[in-house]
Design a protein around this motif. Structure first.
Motif, PDB file in Angstrom:
ATOM      1  N   ASN A   1       0.830  -1.202   0.000  1.00  0.00           N
ATOM      2  CA  ASN A   1       0.000   0.000   0.000  1.00  0.00           C
ATOM      3  C   ASN A   1       0.869   1.258   0.000  1.00  0.00           C
ATOM      4  OD1 ASN A   1      -2.336   1.522   0.034  1.00  0.00           O
ATOM      5  ND2 ASN A   1      -2.516   1.476   2.271  1.00  0.00           N
ATOM      6  N   LEU A   2       1.679   1.388  -1.043  1.00  0.00           N
ATOM      7  CA  LEU A   2       2.552   2.549  -1.191  1.00  0.00           C
ATOM      8  C   LEU A   2       2.534   3.003  -2.647  1.00  0.00           C
ATOM      9  CD1 LEU A   2       5.729   1.360   0.779  1.00  0.00           C
ATOM     10  CD2 LEU A   2       4.138   3.117   1.542  1.00  0.00           C
ATOM     11  N   LYS A   3       2.831   4.285  -2.858  1.00  0.00           N
ATOM     12  CA  LYS A   3       3.041   4.753  -4.223  1.00  0.00           C
ATOM     13  C   LYS A   3       4.320   4.110  -4.748  1.00  0.00           C
ATOM     14  CE  LYS A   3       2.709   9.077  -5.111  1.00  0.00           C
ATOM     15  NZ  LYS A   3       3.005  10.528  -4.999  1.00  0.00           N
ATOM     16  N   ASN A   4       4.426   4.032  -6.058  1.00  0.00           N
ATOM     17  CA  ASN A   4       5.565   3.339  -6.636  1.00  0.00           C
ATOM     18  C   ASN A   4       6.899   4.014  -6.322  1.00  0.00           C
ATOM     19  OD1 ASN A   4       4.014   1.264  -7.781  1.00  0.00           O
ATOM     20  ND2 ASN A   4       3.464   2.564  -9.505  1.00  0.00           N
ATOM     21  N   ASP A   5       6.933   5.336  -6.288  1.00  0.00           N
ATOM     22  CA  ASP A   5       8.185   5.999  -5.923  1.00  0.00           C
ATOM     23  C   ASP A   5       8.494   5.807  -4.439  1.00  0.00           C
ATOM     24  OD1 ASP A   5       6.033   7.594  -5.198  1.00  0.00           O
ATOM     25  OD2 ASP A   5       7.038   9.472  -5.648  1.00  0.00           O
ATOM     26  N   GLU A   6       7.466   5.592  -3.623  1.00  0.00           N
ATOM     27  CA  GLU A   6       7.689   5.316  -2.204  1.00  0.00           C
ATOM     28  C   GLU A   6       8.282   3.926  -2.000  1.00  0.00           C
ATOM     29  OE1 GLU A   6       4.172   8.035  -0.141  1.00  0.00           O
ATOM     30  OE2 GLU A   6       3.719   5.973  -0.754  1.00  0.00           O
ATOM     31  N   ILE A   7       7.950   2.993  -2.894  1.00  0.00           N
ATOM     32  CA  ILE A   7       8.555   1.661  -2.825  1.00  0.00           C
ATOM     33  C   ILE A   7      10.058   1.760  -3.092  1.00  0.00           C
ATOM     34  CG2 ILE A   7       8.673  -0.596  -3.965  1.00  0.00           C
ATOM     35  CD1 ILE A   7       5.630  -0.354  -4.412  1.00  0.00           C
ATOM     36  N   VAL A   8      10.423   2.540  -4.094  1.00  0.00           N
ATOM     37  CA  VAL A   8      11.846   2.738  -4.388  1.00  0.00           C
ATOM     38  C   VAL A   8      12.524   3.479  -3.238  1.00  0.00           C
ATOM     39  CG1 VAL A   8      13.504   3.707  -6.025  1.00  0.00           C
ATOM     40  CG2 VAL A   8      11.347   2.751  -6.862  1.00  0.00           C
ATOM     41  N   LEU A   9      11.818   4.415  -2.622  1.00  0.00           N
ATOM     42  CA  LEU A   9      12.358   5.183  -1.502  1.00  0.00           C
ATOM     43  C   LEU A   9      12.690   4.279  -0.306  1.00  0.00           C
ATOM     44  CD1 LEU A   9      13.026   8.054  -0.420  1.00  0.00           C
ATOM     45  CD2 LEU A   9      10.659   8.168   0.407  1.00  0.00           C
ATOM     46  N   MET A  10      12.074   3.100  -0.236  1.00  0.00           N
ATOM     47  CA  MET A  10      12.398   2.161   0.839  1.00  0.00           C
ATOM     48  C   MET A  10      13.894   1.843   0.865  1.00  0.00           C
ATOM     49  SD  MET A  10       9.149  -0.432   0.397  1.00  0.00           S
ATOM     50  CE  MET A  10       9.783  -1.669   1.523  1.00  0.00           C
TER      51      MET A  10
ATOM     52  N   GLU B   1      16.328  12.641  -5.051  1.00  0.00           N
ATOM     53  CA  GLU B   1      17.074  12.707  -6.303  1.00  0.00           C
ATOM     54  C   GLU B   1      17.626  11.331  -6.686  1.00  0.00           C
ATOM     55  OE1 GLU B   1      19.996  15.702  -5.559  1.00  0.00           O
ATOM     56  OE2 GLU B   1      18.651  17.369  -6.108  1.00  0.00           O
ATOM     57  N   ILE B   2      18.085  10.565  -5.706  1.00  0.00           N
ATOM     58  CA  ILE B   2      18.606   9.230  -5.962  1.00  0.00           C
ATOM     59  C   ILE B   2      17.482   8.308  -6.424  1.00  0.00           C
ATOM     60  CG2 ILE B   2      19.614   7.183  -4.857  1.00  0.00           C
ATOM     61  CD1 ILE B   2      21.248   9.141  -3.111  1.00  0.00           C
ATOM     62  N   VAL B   3      16.312   8.423  -5.789  1.00  0.00           N
ATOM     63  CA  VAL B   3      15.149   7.634  -6.204  1.00  0.00           C
ATOM     64  C   VAL B   3      14.807   7.919  -7.660  1.00  0.00           C
ATOM     65  CG1 VAL B   3      12.650   7.398  -5.916  1.00  0.00           C
ATOM     66  CG2 VAL B   3      14.149   7.349  -3.913  1.00  0.00           C
ATOM     67  N   TYR B   4      14.746   9.190  -8.013  1.00  0.00           N
ATOM     68  CA  TYR B   4      14.392   9.561  -9.386  1.00  0.00           C
ATOM     69  C   TYR B   4      15.452   9.059 -10.371  1.00  0.00           C
ATOM     70  CZ  TYR B   4      13.111  12.346 -13.452  1.00  0.00           C
ATOM     71  OH  TYR B   4      12.750  12.743 -14.722  1.00  0.00           O
ATOM     72  N   LYS B   5      16.716   9.163  -9.984  1.00  0.00           N
ATOM     73  CA  LYS B   5      17.813   8.713 -10.846  1.00  0.00           C
ATOM     74  C   LYS B   5      17.646   7.245 -11.222  1.00  0.00           C
ATOM     75  CE  LYS B   5      22.725   7.486 -10.504  1.00  0.00           C
ATOM     76  NZ  LYS B   5      23.959   7.592  -9.686  1.00  0.00           N
ATOM     77  N   TRP B   6      17.360   6.393 -10.223  1.00  0.00           N
ATOM     78  CA  TRP B   6      17.285   4.965 -10.511  1.00  0.00           C
ATOM     79  C   TRP B   6      15.960   4.564 -11.130  1.00  0.00           C
ATOM     80  CZ3 TRP B   6      21.207   2.137 -11.363  1.00  0.00           C
ATOM     81  CH2 TRP B   6      22.437   2.479 -10.791  1.00  0.00           C
TER      82      TRP B   6
ATOM     83  N   THR C   1       5.233   6.495 -11.616  1.00  0.00           N
ATOM     84  CA  THR C   1       5.123   7.133 -10.300  1.00  0.00           C
ATOM     85  C   THR C   1       3.687   7.278  -9.830  1.00  0.00           C
ATOM     86  OG1 THR C   1       7.194   8.333 -10.650  1.00  0.00           O
ATOM     87  CG2 THR C   1       5.697   9.189  -8.963  1.00  0.00           C
ATOM     88  N   ASN C   2       2.808   7.706 -10.689  1.00  0.00           N
ATOM     89  CA  ASN C   2       1.440   8.008 -10.263  1.00  0.00           C
ATOM     90  C   ASN C   2       0.472   6.832 -10.408  1.00  0.00           C
ATOM     91  OD1 ASN C   2       2.009  10.739  -9.581  1.00  0.00           O
ATOM     92  ND2 ASN C   2       1.967  11.277 -11.764  1.00  0.00           N
ATOM     93  N   ARG C   3       0.983   5.670 -10.788  1.00  0.00           N
ATOM     94  CA  ARG C   3       0.141   4.485 -10.871  1.00  0.00           C
ATOM     95  C   ARG C   3       0.254   3.676  -9.584  1.00  0.00           C
ATOM     96  NH1 ARG C   3       1.808   1.647 -16.370  1.00  0.00           N
ATOM     97  NH2 ARG C   3       0.428   0.033 -15.537  1.00  0.00           N
ATOM     98  N   THR C   4      -0.761   2.903  -9.270  1.00  0.00           N
ATOM     99  CA  THR C   4      -0.701   2.066  -8.083  1.00  0.00           C
ATOM    100  C   THR C   4       0.090   0.800  -8.386  1.00  0.00           C
ATOM    101  OG1 THR C   4      -2.746   0.865  -8.599  1.00  0.00           O
ATOM    102  CG2 THR C   4      -2.951   2.913  -7.324  1.00  0.00           C
ATOM    103  N   TYR C   5       0.645   0.216  -7.354  1.00  0.00           N
ATOM    104  CA  TYR C   5       1.467  -0.976  -7.504  1.00  0.00           C
ATOM    105  C   TYR C   5       0.670  -2.131  -8.110  1.00  0.00           C
ATOM    106  CZ  TYR C   5       4.866  -4.591  -6.141  1.00  0.00           C
ATOM    107  OH  TYR C   5       5.778  -5.630  -6.145  1.00  0.00           O
TER     108      TYR C   5
ATOM    109  N   GLY D   1       6.731  -7.523 -14.959  1.00  0.00           N
ATOM    110  CA  GLY D   1       8.019  -6.956 -15.350  1.00  0.00           C
ATOM    111  C   GLY D   1       8.230  -5.566 -14.786  1.00  0.00           C
ATOM    112  N   GLU D   2       7.177  -4.765 -14.736  1.00  0.00           N
ATOM    113  CA  GLU D   2       7.289  -3.414 -14.175  1.00  0.00           C
ATOM    114  C   GLU D   2       7.596  -3.470 -12.683  1.00  0.00           C
ATOM    115  OE1 GLU D   2       4.304  -0.916 -17.172  1.00  0.00           O
ATOM    116  OE2 GLU D   2       3.470  -2.065 -15.501  1.00  0.00           O
ATOM    117  N   LYS D   3       6.983  -4.428 -11.989  1.00  0.00           N
ATOM    118  CA  LYS D   3       7.275  -4.601 -10.561  1.00  0.00           C
ATOM    119  C   LYS D   3       8.726  -5.021 -10.360  1.00  0.00           C
ATOM    120  CE  LYS D   3       2.526  -5.821  -9.261  1.00  0.00           C
ATOM    121  NZ  LYS D   3       1.599  -6.908  -8.842  1.00  0.00           N
TER     122      LYS D   3
END
Length: 257
Positions: free
Chosen positions: A89-98, A114-119, A129-133, A139-141
């Motif tokens: 239950n997180l936004k996709n960029d929040e998953i990367v932020l983990m 900035e590091i999250v956006y880079k990767w 980013t704005n789609r739900t998990y 493959g996207e996951k």
């Protein structure tokens, strides 16, 4: 980078890993290959200290693995698992932020974002980013979690270790090769990657050395040209194969059947 002597892992008195010995150097991309049930993922879980094991020696960066504090290890080592929960239950960029959790106590700073956006850019997931998990394909996951582990190891520490368990699952051909190129660039900066792969041809093309596992043991650990022989692969995989060379780069090509 890693020195392991006589590592064993048993469940109900049955060996799932037996007498594992190896030394992995910094800057190497090591592919772990072998048939189903050979012990590939189990071995990676032992290296990640996720499951108990017995060993005479396990050194990481010239120190006993037990020398490190729990909060230190995530700065040096990251693990990509082959199974991920479908209910995050997180936004996709929040998953990367983990991946940045080891670096802040309360709130992430500008550098973390900035590091999250880079990767996310490098793994071609920034547009998600704005789609739900739950809306993402398999493959996207996969690529999203790949961004997360790279984000975790974005720091000033030298000689980092990346553990990846079947990172190419669900990826199309283009993203399989793009992913391996990202991992290869990571190792070319004196970092190390241990990668469980099923595709022997991709392993042959990208790996510096191969760990061929069979029946809970290491069958052979060497450069691809020495490990990937017709006799050995036919015996280990219990299926006939032919080996030839790629017409362009001369890497080995394994044809089963």
């Amino acid at each position: 980078m890693i020195q392991i002597c006589n590592l064993n892992h048993k469940v109900n008195n049955q060996f799932l890993l037996k007498n594992i010995n190896l030394q992995v150097n910094k800057g190497e991309l090591i592919a772990i290959v072998g048939p189903n049930g050979a012990g590939k993922s189990t071995f990676l879980s032992c290296v990640a200290n996720e499951i108990p094991y017995q060993t005479e020696k396990f050194c990481f960066k010239n120190y006993d693995i037990n020398h490190y504090k729990k909060q230190e290890i995530p700065l040096h080592r990251a693990k990509f698992s082959q199974h991920h929960s479908n209910e995050i239950n997180l936004k996709n960029d929040e998953i990367v932020l983990m991946g940045r959790y080891p670096y802040f106590k309360a709130e992430p700073n500008k550098n973390d974002f900035e590091i999250v956006y880079k990767w996310m850019q490098k793994t071609e997931t920034a547009h998600l980013t704005n789609r739900t998990y739950e809306q993402l394909s398999g493959g996207e996951k996969q690529r999203l979690h790949l961004a997360r582990v790279f984000t975790q190891l974005e720091n000033s520490i030298e000689n980092k270790l990346l553990l990846l368990d079947e990172p190419l699952n669900n990826l199309d051909v283009a993203h399989q090769f793009k992913t391996l190129h990202l991992i290869k660039k990571f190792t070319q900066k004196n970092n190390t990657a241990l990668v469980v792969l099923h595709d022997l041809n991709i392993a042959s093309q990208f790996a510096d050395r191969l760990i061929l596992m069979n029946k809970s043991c290491i069958e052979m650990f060497d450069v691809p040209t020495k490990v990937l022989t017709q006799e050995r692969l036919s015996r280990v995989y219990k299926y006939p194969c032919t080996i030839t060379k790629h017409p362009e780069n001369k890497n080995l090509i394994i044809l089963f059947g």
